[in-house]
Enzyme design. Structure first.
Site, PDB file in Angstrom:
ATOM      1  N   LYS A 114       9.443   1.375   4.808  1.00  0.00           N
ATOM      2  CA  LYS A 114       8.302   1.975   4.107  1.00  0.00           C
ATOM      3  C   LYS A 114       8.681   3.282   3.442  1.00  0.00           C
ATOM      4  O   LYS A 114       8.240   3.578   2.331  1.00  0.00           O
ATOM      5  CB  LYS A 114       7.132   2.211   5.073  1.00  0.00           C
ATOM      6  CG  LYS A 114       6.384   0.930   5.417  1.00  0.00           C
ATOM      7  CD  LYS A 114       5.047   1.238   6.075  1.00  0.00           C
ATOM      8  CE  LYS A 114       4.316  -0.035   6.466  1.00  0.00           C
ATOM      9  NZ  LYS A 114       3.133   0.222   7.290  1.00  0.00           N
ATOM     10  N   LYS A 196       9.739 -11.416   5.052  1.00  0.00           N
ATOM     11  CA  LYS A 196       8.478 -11.641   5.768  1.00  0.00           C
ATOM     12  C   LYS A 196       7.312 -11.798   4.784  1.00  0.00           C
ATOM     13  O   LYS A 196       7.266 -11.105   3.773  1.00  0.00           O
ATOM     14  CB  LYS A 196       8.258 -10.416   6.668  1.00  0.00           C
ATOM     15  CG  LYS A 196       7.067 -10.479   7.568  1.00  0.00           C
ATOM     16  CD  LYS A 196       6.911  -9.175   8.340  1.00  0.00           C
ATOM     17  CE  LYS A 196       6.240  -8.092   7.512  1.00  0.00           C
ATOM     18  NZ  LYS A 196       5.771  -6.923   8.264  1.00  0.00           N
ATOM     19  N   LYS A 199       1.141  -8.856   2.803  1.00  0.00           N
ATOM     20  CA  LYS A 199       0.054  -8.692   1.827  1.00  0.00           C
ATOM     21  C   LYS A 199       0.420  -7.670   0.755  1.00  0.00           C
ATOM     22  O   LYS A 199      -0.237  -7.589  -0.273  1.00  0.00           O
ATOM     23  CB  LYS A 199      -1.255  -8.328   2.529  1.00  0.00           C
ATOM     24  CG  LYS A 199      -1.188  -7.133   3.442  1.00  0.00           C
ATOM     25  CD  LYS A 199      -2.381  -7.073   4.408  1.00  0.00           C
ATOM     26  CE  LYS A 199      -2.112  -6.116   5.546  1.00  0.00           C
ATOM     27  NZ  LYS A 199      -2.919  -6.288   6.722  1.00  0.00           N
TER      28      LYS A 199
HETATM   29  P1  TYM Z   1      -0.273  -5.233  10.706  1.00  0.00           P
HETATM   30  O1  TYM Z   1      -1.645  -4.882  10.286  1.00  0.00           O
HETATM   31  O2  TYM Z   1       0.862  -4.995   9.771  1.00  0.00           O
HETATM   32  O3  TYM Z   1      -0.188  -6.749  11.110  1.00  0.00           O
HETATM   33  C1  TYM Z   1      -1.088  -7.273  12.067  1.00  0.00           C
HETATM   34  C2  TYM Z   1      -0.414  -8.315  12.943  1.00  0.00           C
HETATM   35  O4  TYM Z   1       0.079  -9.390  12.134  1.00  0.00           O
HETATM   36  C3  TYM Z   1       1.437  -9.642  12.458  1.00  0.00           C
HETATM   37  N1  TYM Z   1       2.121 -10.094  11.241  1.00  0.00           N
HETATM   38  C4  TYM Z   1       2.818 -11.239  11.147  1.00  0.00           C
HETATM   39  N2  TYM Z   1       3.077 -12.204  12.036  1.00  0.00           N
HETATM   40  C5  TYM Z   1       3.817 -13.259  11.614  1.00  0.00           C
HETATM   41  N3  TYM Z   1       4.300 -13.387  10.369  1.00  0.00           N
HETATM   42  C6  TYM Z   1       4.073 -12.445   9.433  1.00  0.00           C
HETATM   43  N4  TYM Z   1       4.533 -12.575   8.200  1.00  0.00           N
HETATM   44  C7  TYM Z   1       3.284 -11.297   9.809  1.00  0.00           C
HETATM   45  N5  TYM Z   1       2.852 -10.203   9.152  1.00  0.00           N
HETATM   46  C8  TYM Z   1       2.146  -9.477  10.047  1.00  0.00           C
HETATM   47  C9  TYM Z   1       1.965  -8.299  12.954  1.00  0.00           C
HETATM   48  O5  TYM Z   1       3.092  -8.474  13.768  1.00  0.00           O
HETATM   49  C10 TYM Z   1       0.778  -7.765  13.717  1.00  0.00           C
HETATM   50  O6  TYM Z   1       0.754  -8.287  15.026  1.00  0.00           O
HETATM   51  N6  TYM Z   1       1.306  -1.661  13.743  1.00  0.00           N
HETATM   52  C11 TYM Z   1       0.489  -2.851  13.704  1.00  0.00           C
HETATM   53  C12 TYM Z   1      -0.960  -2.592  14.057  1.00  0.00           C
HETATM   54  C13 TYM Z   1      -1.156  -1.895  15.357  1.00  0.00           C
HETATM   55  C14 TYM Z   1      -1.011  -2.469  16.631  1.00  0.00           C
HETATM   56  C15 TYM Z   1      -1.329  -1.430  17.563  1.00  0.00           C
HETATM   57  C16 TYM Z   1      -0.641  -3.730  17.094  1.00  0.00           C
HETATM   58  C17 TYM Z   1      -1.543  -0.606  15.527  1.00  0.00           C
HETATM   59  N7  TYM Z   1      -1.644  -0.327  16.867  1.00  0.00           N
HETATM   60  C18 TYM Z   1      -1.268  -1.639  18.942  1.00  0.00           C
HETATM   61  C19 TYM Z   1      -0.574  -3.927  18.466  1.00  0.00           C
HETATM   62  C20 TYM Z   1      -0.886  -2.912  19.370  1.00  0.00           C
HETATM   63  C21 TYM Z   1       0.570  -3.406  12.303  1.00  0.00           C
HETATM   64  O7  TYM Z   1       0.989  -2.787  11.402  1.00  0.00           O
HETATM   65  O8  TYM Z   1       0.028  -4.597  12.130  1.00  0.00           O
END
Ligand code: TYM
Length: 331
Positions: A114, A196, A199
């Protein structure tokens, strides 16, 4: 009564969700509701580490709540809340910041990616992002964190910080375990199966959104990059097809082997056509419920208010302990 184990997870309200978010994360949250004490957050504090239009952030936050409910999260069974409604997250994050090593944060893959994209003037929030995530998890004495593969490194940091705090003061935090499914933990871009699905991809054919129209879904799957081998096989040598098989399996519930067998000797176009229908019909009930919830704003408000009440209660118990151990005078 035996205490139920605790589950915590969250998604950022930074735009429409992809089927990667659904398959890798939310889908797996649903089945945990009955057995565990689950906390599912909409992590708006995290989302402002990249620029957000305030109006859109408000909109995306409510939409994400409607998606949670539409996917099957039940506010009678789990605690659904908006992260910024629970001040303990930012408060614990501060304490954990003072125990985090710059070197370790600098090695986080997501930060490196990022910050490279941003170029100059990388904001400090992007750097301490995983510390806030650790605070999210540790506040609830979480046992399990169901996430996609890309969050594994952040989970390790949360475990390190918990252990560091426990060793420095006394046992305070439960050490959380990641829950990463073998299949579907890393759904890849439809345009570049080495990357990956995200969005924030500049090419909209690279991802399918949970709220995409049937036509858009069909078009994107038709255009998905494959190979010249012409066999529907789950193999690392055919990353495009492998990814499509995983998506098929996630939406149909069929095993990988069954899918391979069914398409033996058949070409990619039949497979892609069927896959599109599997995804369209898998998303249709979610989209329908989503539209229903979006028309019921009062209900959405009652869900996030009730969620915040419980999340505040539970998280403050941990925060009070932390503050006491650190040496702060009780409020
Ligand atoms: P975020 O919002 O980027 O993504 C949310 C969840 O979706 C999963 N994910 C995927 N899984 C499979 N294939 C993909 N292409 C893919 N893209 C996204 C992510 O692994 C995630 O589980 N940092 C986290 C949000 C967060 C969080 C937390 C998660 C904040 N605090 C505490 C767990 C516990 C995030 O950016 O998710």
């Amino acid at each position: 009564m035996e205490e139920r184990k605790v589950v915590f997870s969250g998604v950022q309200p930074s735009g429409s969700l992809t089927i990667g978010n659904y398959i890798g994360a939310i889908r797996n949250w649903i089945s945990l509701q009955d057995e565990y004490d689950c906390f599912y957050s909409i992590v708006d504090l995290h989302s402002i580490t990249v620029p957000q239009e305030p109006k859109n952030l408000r909109k995306n936050t409510l939409e994400l709540l409607a998606v949670y409910l539409a996917c099957g999260l039940d506010p009678e069974k789990c605690t659904i809340f908006i992260q910024s409604h629970v001040p303990a997250h930012a408060e614990l994050c501060w304490v954990l910041n003072t125990m985090s090593y710059m070197g370790q944060l600098g090695r986080m893959t997501q930060y490196k990616e990022k910050s490279q994209k941003v170029g100059e003037n990388v904001n400090a929030g992007l750097f301490t992002y995983p510390v806030l995530m650790a605070a999210d998890i540790l506040l609830y004495q979480t046992d399990l964190v169901p996430v996609g593969e890309d969050q594994k490194q952040h989970l390790e940091l949360a475990r390190d910080l918990a252990e560091r705090f426990n060793n420095k003061y006394s046992p305070t935090f439960k050490i959380p375990e990641p829950l990463i499914k073998k299949e579907g933990a890393r759904i890849m871009s439809l345009q570049n199966p080495e990357k990956k699905m995200s969005k924030s991809d500049e090419n909209e054919n690279a991802y399918i959104l949970i709220l995409d129209s049937p036509d858009a879904i069909r078009r994107k799957i038709r255009r998905a990059v494959t190979d010249l081998k012409g066999q529907v096989k789950y193999s690392d040598e055919q990353p495009g097809i492998k990814n499509l098989i995983e998506i098929y399996s996630a939406f149909s519930g069929d095993s990988i082997e069954d899918i391979e067998k069914r398409y033996e000797g058949k070409g990619y176009s039949q497979f892609k056509e069927d896959l599109a229908e599997v995804v369209v019909s898998g998303l249709a009930p979610i989209q329908e419920k989503y539209n229903y919830y979006m028309k019921n704003k009062d209900y959405l408000e009652s869900v996030y208010k009730k969620g915040a009440e419980r999340a505040n209660y539970v998280s403050n118990k941990t925060l009070r302990k932390v503050y006491r151990k650190v040496g702060f005078i009780e409020r």
